[in-house]
Write a protein that holds these residues in place. Sequence first.
Motif, mmCIF file in Angstrom:
data_model
loop_
_atom_site.group_PDB
_atom_site.id
_atom_site.type_symbol
_atom_site.label_atom_id
_atom_site.label_comp_id
_atom_site.label_asym_id
_atom_site.label_seq_id
_atom_site.Cartn_x
_atom_site.Cartn_y
_atom_site.Cartn_z
ATOM 1 N N THR A 166 0.751 -0.975 -0.104
ATOM 2 C CA THR A 166 0.202 -0.202 -0.429
ATOM 3 C C THR A 166 1.108 1.078 0.254
ATOM 4 O OG1 THR A 166 -0.301 -0.260 2.274
ATOM 5 C CG2 THR A 166 -1.747 -1.405 1.083
ATOM 6 N N ASN A 167 0.529 2.435 -0.422
ATOM 7 C CA ASN A 167 1.107 3.618 -0.607
ATOM 8 C C ASN A 167 -0.368 4.413 0.497
ATOM 9 O OD1 ASN A 167 3.115 3.007 -2.670
ATOM 10 N ND2 ASN A 167 1.145 2.582 -3.632
ATOM 11 N N SER A 168 0.592 4.853 1.163
ATOM 12 C CA SER A 168 -0.388 6.248 2.011
ATOM 13 C C SER A 168 0.536 7.814 2.305
ATOM 14 C CB SER A 168 -0.179 5.940 3.660
ATOM 15 O OG SER A 168 -0.450 4.111 3.451
ATOM 16 N N LEU A 169 -0.295 8.524 2.713
ATOM 17 C CA LEU A 169 -0.155 9.709 3.027
ATOM 18 C C LEU A 169 0.138 10.098 4.788
ATOM 19 C CD1 LEU A 169 -1.255 12.907 0.654
ATOM 20 C CD2 LEU A 169 1.320 11.804 -0.083
ATOM 21 N N THR A 170 1.345 10.413 5.560
ATOM 22 C CA THR A 170 1.602 10.490 6.809
ATOM 23 C C THR A 170 1.600 11.729 7.681
ATOM 24 O OG1 THR A 170 3.642 10.496 6.752
ATOM 25 C CG2 THR A 170 2.229 8.260 6.524
ATOM 26 N N ALA A 171 0.938 11.592 8.815
ATOM 27 C CA ALA A 171 1.303 13.022 9.234
ATOM 28 C C ALA A 171 2.198 12.461 10.417
ATOM 29 C CB ALA A 171 -0.131 13.209 9.964
ATOM 30 N N ASN A 172 3.777 13.281 10.657
ATOM 31 C CA ASN A 172 4.896 12.417 11.760
ATOM 32 C C ASN A 172 5.071 13.824 12.389
ATOM 33 O OD1 ASN A 172 5.030 11.621 8.232
ATOM 34 N ND2 ASN A 172 5.962 10.643 9.913
ATOM 35 N N PHE A 173 5.071 13.440 13.604
ATOM 36 C CA PHE A 173 5.194 13.808 15.045
ATOM 37 C C PHE A 173 6.621 13.677 15.885
ATOM 38 C CE2 PHE A 173 0.848 14.308 14.082
ATOM 39 C CZ PHE A 173 0.724 15.377 14.043
ATOM 40 N N SER A 174 7.698 14.674 17.199
ATOM 41 C CA SER A 174 8.716 14.010 17.437
ATOM 42 C C SER A 174 8.774 15.233 18.189
ATOM 43 C CB SER A 174 9.606 12.938 16.183
ATOM 44 O OG SER A 174 10.215 14.155 15.808
ATOM 45 N N VAL A 175 9.447 14.657 19.387
ATOM 46 C CA VAL A 175 10.904 15.338 20.283
ATOM 47 C C VAL A 175 11.527 14.551 20.118
ATOM 48 C CG1 VAL A 175 10.354 15.961 22.258
ATOM 49 C CG2 VAL A 175 8.774 16.202 21.112
ATOM 50 N N ALA A 176 12.539 15.186 20.671
ATOM 51 C CA ALA A 176 14.143 14.494 19.966
ATOM 52 C C ALA A 176 14.531 14.696 21.742
ATOM 53 C CB ALA A 176 14.921 14.488 19.139
ATOM 54 N N ALA A 177 15.553 14.899 22.501
ATOM 55 C CA ALA A 177 16.660 15.496 23.716
ATOM 56 C C ALA A 177 17.460 14.719 23.022
ATOM 57 C CB ALA A 177 15.756 14.649 25.242
ATOM 58 N N LYS A 178 18.191 16.067 22.716
ATOM 59 C CA LYS A 178 19.871 15.806 22.813
ATOM 60 C C LYS A 178 20.567 16.749 23.587
ATOM 61 C CE LYS A 178 18.016 16.247 17.993
ATOM 62 N NZ LYS A 178 19.675 15.233 16.831
ATOM 63 N N TYR A 179 22.285 15.615 23.514
ATOM 64 C CA TYR A 179 22.901 16.070 24.231
ATOM 65 C C TYR A 179 24.449 16.331 23.691
ATOM 66 C CZ TYR A 179 26.006 16.481 28.298
ATOM 67 O OH TYR A 179 27.024 16.290 29.545
ATOM 68 N N ARG A 180 24.999 17.343 23.410
ATOM 69 C CA ARG A 180 26.670 17.122 23.125
ATOM 70 C C ARG A 180 27.189 16.540 24.158
ATOM 71 N NH1 ARG A 180 27.138 23.238 20.591
ATOM 72 N NH2 ARG A 180 25.562 22.729 20.246
ATOM 73 N N VAL A 181 27.792 15.326 22.851
ATOM 74 C CA VAL A 181 29.376 15.315 23.871
ATOM 75 C C VAL A 181 30.166 15.238 23.515
ATOM 76 C CG1 VAL A 181 28.088 13.246 24.123
ATOM 77 C CG2 VAL A 181 29.030 13.103 22.244
ATOM 78 N N LEU A 182 29.702 16.322 22.285
ATOM 79 C CA LEU A 182 31.710 16.804 21.382
ATOM 80 C C LEU A 182 31.401 17.604 20.486
ATOM 81 C CD1 LEU A 182 33.417 12.872 19.884
ATOM 82 C CD2 LEU A 182 33.501 14.192 22.633
ATOM 83 N N LYS A 183 32.095 18.468 20.152
ATOM 84 C CA LYS A 183 32.140 19.632 19.646
ATOM 85 C C LYS A 183 30.666 19.124 17.510
ATOM 86 C CE LYS A 183 34.333 23.138 16.538
ATOM 87 N NZ LYS A 183 35.174 23.977 16.477
ATOM 88 N N SER A 184 30.936 18.212 17.240
ATOM 89 C CA SER A 184 30.014 18.456 16.725
ATOM 90 C C SER A 184 28.877 17.144 16.645
ATOM 91 C CB SER A 184 30.798 18.081 14.708
ATOM 92 O OG SER A 184 31.156 19.352 14.456
ATOM 93 N N LEU A 185 29.293 16.212 18.163
ATOM 94 C CA LEU A 185 28.237 14.939 17.955
ATOM 95 C C LEU A 185 27.166 14.893 19.208
ATOM 96 C CD1 LEU A 185 28.373 12.006 16.903
ATOM 97 C CD2 LEU A 185 30.003 12.058 18.667
ATOM 98 N N ASP A 186 26.357 15.092 18.919
ATOM 99 C CA ASP A 186 25.374 14.671 20.315
ATOM 100 C C ASP A 186 24.678 13.459 20.192
ATOM 101 O OD1 ASP A 186 25.904 17.345 20.246
ATOM 102 O OD2 ASP A 186 24.054 17.671 18.668
ATOM 103 N N VAL A 187 23.919 12.902 21.455
ATOM 104 C CA VAL A 187 23.774 11.875 21.653
ATOM 105 C C VAL A 187 22.167 12.506 21.840
ATOM 106 C CG1 VAL A 187 22.839 10.118 22.893
ATOM 107 C CG2 VAL A 187 25.065 10.604 22.739
ATOM 108 N N ASN A 188 20.968 11.557 21.045
ATOM 109 C CA ASN A 188 19.875 11.906 20.729
ATOM 110 C C ASN A 188 18.751 11.277 21.301
ATOM 111 O OD1 ASN A 188 20.831 11.767 18.407
ATOM 112 N ND2 ASN A 188 18.713 11.189 17.958
ATOM 113 N N PHE A 189 17.600 11.475 22.047
ATOM 114 C CA PHE A 189 16.888 10.095 22.339
ATOM 115 C C PHE A 189 15.393 10.452 22.077
ATOM 116 C CE2 PHE A 189 13.681 8.748 24.979
ATOM 117 C CZ PHE A 189 13.708 7.515 25.152
ATOM 118 N N GLU A 190 15.091 10.114 21.029
ATOM 119 C CA GLU A 190 13.271 10.484 20.082
ATOM 120 C C GLU A 190 12.448 10.027 20.286
ATOM 121 O OE1 GLU A 190 13.019 12.260 15.423
ATOM 122 O OE2 GLU A 190 14.510 11.444 16.309
#
Length: 387
Positions: A166-190
């Motif tokens: 099947t093919n479908s159109l979707t509505a998407n929602f999310s909340v992500a918590a990000k923590y910077r561990v290095l200058k250019s790297l984040d750990v995220n829980f979504e």
Amino acid sequence: MNKKTILSMVLGFASLLPASAQDEWFIEAGGGIQTTFSRDASKLDFGKRLTPLYTIGVGKWFNSLYAVRLQVGGYSLNGMSTSEGLYLRDHKTDGMIYGTYDPVINHVTVNPDGTYRHYLRYVNAHADVMFSLAHLLFHKDGKFDVLPAVGMGYARAFAYRGSASTNSLTANFSVAAKYRVLKSLDVNFEVSSALMPDHFDGRITGKTYEPTLGVSLGLSYRFGSKKAAKPANSSRCLKRCGKRSRKAVVDTVYMVEKIIERPVYQDRIVEKQVTKKQEPYRLGSLSFAFASANPRSDQKTVFANIADYLKNNPKARIRLDGYADKATGSERTNLMLSIRRTDKVRNILIEQYGIAPSRIEAQAVGCTAQPYDDNELNRVVIVYALP
């Protein structure tokens, strides 16, 4: 709204975003678990409903407050099904036809109560707008941030263990918590959710949406360092955005003109029957009153004749084609009405005339096809003898 319209809206929105010196791209990937809240899914143990979830995405921060992200995610979903509802057949051979027989039961174990596991394999690609609550509320850039996101996308369910694609159109929602561990790297829980239409799992049950819920843990890598954004109302930005805005409006109007030519539910309603070497022949038709799912009271003779035919021909099978007149109601309303009409006729033949359920097929046509010129005559279920 079709896929071309979605793409046009996303590109048009992106062209309206203000340019800034903060030209920061990022990529992300994660994995976790997910579940579905489709009809009857609660009958399956919660632990068995949990399935793997994988995501990968790319995006860009346009200033300190918001970013645009394209994310692709999915893998599998587990649900439960019953004999209630209509199921999509393999569209490669039968067209977009819904019937009461679910091909999934040929690949799974049916429980004593009539329920059985429903497996899905799918992918969902969606474009999101993300916001930084740290900058929105506290106007600072720290190591920790919370990023809500909202977007629209396209989901593809693949043919797997009896389930049709099947093919479908979707509505998407999310909340992500990000923590910077290095200058250019984040750990995220979504935590994420997608609203799937009723037909996403190949089954019509009458629900408007069937949501999913997932949690994932991943990493985000940012290219470049953050710089102060240029004011969004600078004269240079306004001049450039004005030109892009006019182009976006023209593109959007063009796509709207396109979708007028194609009904919203065209991909889920019967357009024509697949021609076979031996065509079914009509046994009779059962008429209904306006907006009613109960056959008219003078149809008992028709029911009796159909039952006599099946009893005199023990190996014979029939098909019920449900219709609604297109002069009243929307396509979706008429589709659901034709589903109720075929279900009612099928139940009467089973419960009152003792016909075995396996000898009766049913499919909903709605109002996309009209067997008669008179609108009132199209409030009907036509009964065919199958070859």
